[in-house]
Every structure is written in C-alpha cells, then in structure tokens.
Design a protein around this motif. Structure first.
Motif, mmCIF file in Angstrom:
data_model
loop_
_atom_site.group_PDB
_atom_site.id
_atom_site.type_symbol
_atom_site.label_atom_id
_atom_site.label_comp_id
_atom_site.label_asym_id
_atom_site.label_seq_id
_atom_site.Cartn_x
_atom_site.Cartn_y
_atom_site.Cartn_z
ATOM 1 N N CYS A 1 42.641 26.574 33.771
ATOM 2 C CA CYS A 1 42.185 27.408 32.652
ATOM 3 C C CYS A 1 42.529 26.736 31.324
ATOM 4 O O CYS A 1 41.707 26.689 30.403
ATOM 5 C CB CYS A 1 42.847 28.786 32.697
ATOM 6 S SG CYS A 1 42.567 29.735 34.208
ATOM 7 N N TRP B 1 49.013 30.907 32.511
ATOM 8 C CA TRP B 1 49.811 30.162 33.482
ATOM 9 C C TRP B 1 48.958 29.234 34.355
ATOM 10 O O TRP B 1 49.486 28.468 35.162
ATOM 11 C CB TRP B 1 50.572 31.121 34.393
ATOM 12 C CG TRP B 1 49.711 32.190 35.011
ATOM 13 C CD1 TRP B 1 49.567 33.478 34.596
ATOM 14 C CD2 TRP B 1 48.855 32.048 36.167
ATOM 15 N NE1 TRP B 1 48.679 34.157 35.406
ATOM 16 C CE2 TRP B 1 48.227 33.307 36.371
ATOM 17 C CE3 TRP B 1 48.560 31.000 37.021
ATOM 18 C CZ2 TRP B 1 47.326 33.524 37.405
ATOM 19 C CZ3 TRP B 1 47.656 31.212 38.057
ATOM 20 C CH2 TRP B 1 47.056 32.469 38.240
ATOM 21 N N CYS B 2 47.637 29.321 34.214
ATOM 22 C CA CYS B 2 46.692 28.612 35.085
ATOM 23 C C CYS B 2 46.329 27.254 34.473
ATOM 24 O O CYS B 2 45.619 27.202 33.462
ATOM 25 C CB CYS B 2 45.458 29.495 35.271
ATOM 26 S SG CYS B 2 44.003 28.657 35.900
ATOM 27 N N GLY C 1 40.346 33.766 42.591
ATOM 28 C CA GLY C 1 41.151 32.722 41.966
ATOM 29 C C GLY C 1 40.755 32.556 40.517
ATOM 30 O O GLY C 1 39.748 33.109 40.062
ATOM 31 N N LEU C 2 41.545 31.803 39.791
ATOM 32 C CA LEU C 2 41.290 31.503 38.382
ATOM 33 C C LEU C 2 41.299 29.993 38.175
ATOM 34 O O LEU C 2 42.014 29.278 38.883
ATOM 35 C CB LEU C 2 42.363 32.152 37.498
ATOM 36 C CG LEU C 2 42.442 33.679 37.495
ATOM 37 C CD1 LEU C 2 43.612 34.129 36.622
ATOM 38 C CD2 LEU C 2 41.150 34.301 37.016
ATOM 39 N N PRO C 3 40.499 29.533 37.203
ATOM 40 C CA PRO C 3 39.556 30.288 36.373
ATOM 41 C C PRO C 3 38.280 30.624 37.145
ATOM 42 O O PRO C 3 37.957 29.989 38.146
ATOM 43 C CB PRO C 3 39.262 29.328 35.234
ATOM 44 C CG PRO C 3 39.393 27.971 35.866
ATOM 45 C CD PRO C 3 40.524 28.096 36.847
ATOM 46 N N GLU D 1 37.784 25.115 37.808
ATOM 47 C CA GLU D 1 37.523 24.456 36.530
ATOM 48 C C GLU D 1 36.053 24.055 36.437
ATOM 49 O O GLU D 1 35.472 23.545 37.391
ATOM 50 C CB GLU D 1 38.408 23.223 36.401
ATOM 51 C CG GLU D 1 38.341 22.553 35.042
ATOM 52 C CD GLU D 1 39.345 21.411 34.905
ATOM 53 O OE1 GLU D 1 39.254 20.667 33.912
ATOM 54 O OE2 GLU D 1 40.221 21.265 35.785
ATOM 55 N N TRP E 1 40.596 34.168 32.902
ATOM 56 C CA TRP E 1 41.610 33.139 32.746
ATOM 57 C C TRP E 1 43.001 33.755 32.602
ATOM 58 O O TRP E 1 43.153 34.964 32.428
ATOM 59 C CB TRP E 1 41.314 32.273 31.520
ATOM 60 C CG TRP E 1 41.465 33.034 30.218
ATOM 61 C CD1 TRP E 1 40.572 33.937 29.693
ATOM 62 C CD2 TRP E 1 42.577 32.982 29.315
ATOM 63 N NE1 TRP E 1 41.055 34.449 28.512
ATOM 64 C CE2 TRP E 1 42.277 33.879 28.253
ATOM 65 C CE3 TRP E 1 43.767 32.273 29.292
ATOM 66 C CZ2 TRP E 1 43.154 34.072 27.186
ATOM 67 C CZ3 TRP E 1 44.639 32.461 28.223
ATOM 68 C CH2 TRP E 1 44.334 33.351 27.191
ATOM 69 N N SER F 1 38.557 40.814 37.662
ATOM 70 C CA SER F 1 38.639 39.947 38.844
ATOM 71 C C SER F 1 38.281 40.730 40.098
ATOM 72 O O SER F 1 37.561 40.237 40.983
ATOM 73 C CB SER F 1 40.045 39.357 38.978
ATOM 74 O OG SER F 1 40.276 38.372 37.997
#
Length: 274
Positions: free
Chosen positions: A171, A167-168, A232-234, A252, A164, A225
């Motif tokens: 997340c 800024w996401c 990508g995140l999360p 998500e 995570w 990662s």
C-alpha cells in the motif's frame, strides 16, 4: 472480489488459476519425461520460462513509454502486467525447439498443455464469485473534512476505490503513484479508504510520508473489505458511474493497469464529468 487465501497469502482469482494451471502443466510434463522422453521435462520448463518472459515482454513493449521512465519496474512482476499473446509466442517457441530436437516426442507435449488449460478453466470457474456487489450506501467520514461520503451516492461519476492501511508495505509503495494519477484524472473520483485504523494513525502516516490525497475515507471496522470480499490489502476497485463494479485488482497495482482500467470506463461518462 474473486480471490483465494492460502495461509497468510492472498491471490486474485485470475492469478491463482494461472498458477494452478502452470503447476499441473509442470507436473504432467515431469511424469511424461520419466515415462516417455526426458526431453518433455525440458520442454515444460522452457515453455513455462519462455511463456512468462514473453508475456511480460509483450506487456512492457505495449507500454514502452511508461517503462522507459522507470526501467526497473520491468522486474516488478508482482504488480501484474502480462500479454497473453506474448506468452503464447513463448510457448510456441519452446514447442518448436522440442520438435527440432525430438520430433517423435512432440505430440506428447499436447498432454501437459491440455491438462494445464483444463485446470485453469476449472479453477477460474470455481473462483468466480458470481454477481459483483454494488456500491454500498453506508456513509464514511472523510478525513480532514467535516463531512461524510457514501460511495453509492456519488453524482454519476466513475470511481477508483483503493482499500489500504499504513502497516501494509505494498500500500505504501503504490500510494504516491496513485496520488499522482488521481491528480491527473480529475474526471474520476479517487477514494482512498483506510481499513481498520484510527484518524490519528492515518494522520501520522500522511505527515510522515507527505503523500497528498484529496479524499480519504475512514473505515475503522473494515466494512468495505467485507462488502467487496477483499481478503487482503491493498485492493483497488474500479466502479462504474452507476455503482456497479467494473474491475478489481488485489495486491500492488501498476501505473499501466490503472491507465488501462481508466480507459475502459465509458467515454461518454467521463466526458460528462469534465
């Protein structure tokens, strides 16, 4: 991690294969509608909508107790959560409606279904990255504790590793729920590995939100990662006690998906940790 990136968008391999198959299904249906019977176009549209609605409804019914507590989450389809059986029933309903209105055109409906299925199989095969990486032996600093932790050196316990960043937005949305589940499942190690941010930024985010997480790993260079191929995140990874990767989820995640993955951990391993 099986995933596909298109510009700024990242898709897990299974979602991308479904999307690709659905697009081909709709395109073949449109071609048949122009050349054979325009009601075939109506069929593919109805089959897509009813299939998606049926798949979501089936998932919601299975987890009705959870969704009753937060009814609006029924609409959060970006979190995943679809029942193949419910989706198939939706497509069959669309086929029955086509047969009642245009019985002679009904056999043609097999073509878009076959084309969509074929593309789904091919894309699924192509996005399969093969053998999943084992837990890395690199040690990472644990925020708020004067210690380091290597995921590979854990004491034979199942783990949920969440990648995570502050800024996401996804997340931030999922983190309070994940913190709650972590508290309720002490037999599983929940590890929250921040990607690419400093201790100061992480600490400021936690103070601002009040989220209480027991184990936060500081990964300033996003090594995890790269190790797991998370584009990508999360990203949430479910790790067996022996360090092998049991499952992954890009994007998500829902409460129900986590519950299903936790239940899939070998029961004997979970009992040993209690």
């Amino acid at each position: 991690m099986n995933a596909v990136a298109i510009g700024p968008f990242a898709f897990s391999g299974d979602r991308f294969s479904v999307i690709a198959g659905l697009i081909v299904f709709m395109l073949v249906g449109s071609l048949l509608a122009a050349r054979v019977d325009n009601r075939l176009g109506t069929f593919t549209t109805a089959a897509a909508l009813l299939g998606i609605a049926g798949a979501r409804a089936g998932h919601v019914l299975v987890h009705a107790e959870s969704f009753l507590q937060e009814p609006l989450r029924v609409l959060a389809i970006w979190q995943g959560g679809f029942s193949p059986t419910g989706g198939l029933l939706g497509v069959l309903l669309a086929a029955v409606l086509l047969w009642r209105k245009a019985p002679k055109a009904t056999p043609w409906a097999i073509l878009p279904l076959a084309a969509g299925f074929f593309v789904w199989v091919v894309v699924t095969t192509l996005t399969d990255s093969g053998t999943a990486p084992r837990a890395p032996g690199t040690s990472y600093a644990v925020l708020a504790r004067d210690e380091t932790l290597a995921i590979a050196d854990r004491k034979g316990r199942p783990a949920v590793l969440n990648l995570w960043a502050s800024w996401c937005p996804p997340c931030r949305r999922e983190m309070p729920m994940m913190a709650e589940i972590a508290t309720s499942n002490p037999e599983v190690d929940f590890l929250f590995a921040n990607q690419g941010e400093s201790r100061a930024v992480i600490g400021a985010y936690l103070r601002q939100t009040g989220v209480d997480l027991e184990t936060i790993l500081v990964d300033p260079f996003s090594d995890l990662s790269r190790h797991y191929g998370a584009i990508g995140l999360p990203a949430t990874l479910f790790i067996n006690p022996d360090g092998t990767l049991a499952a992954t989820h890009l994007g998500e995640i829902s409460r129900e998906t986590i519950a299903e993955r936790l239940a899939a951990f070998p029961s004997e391993d979970r009992k040993q940790t209690e």
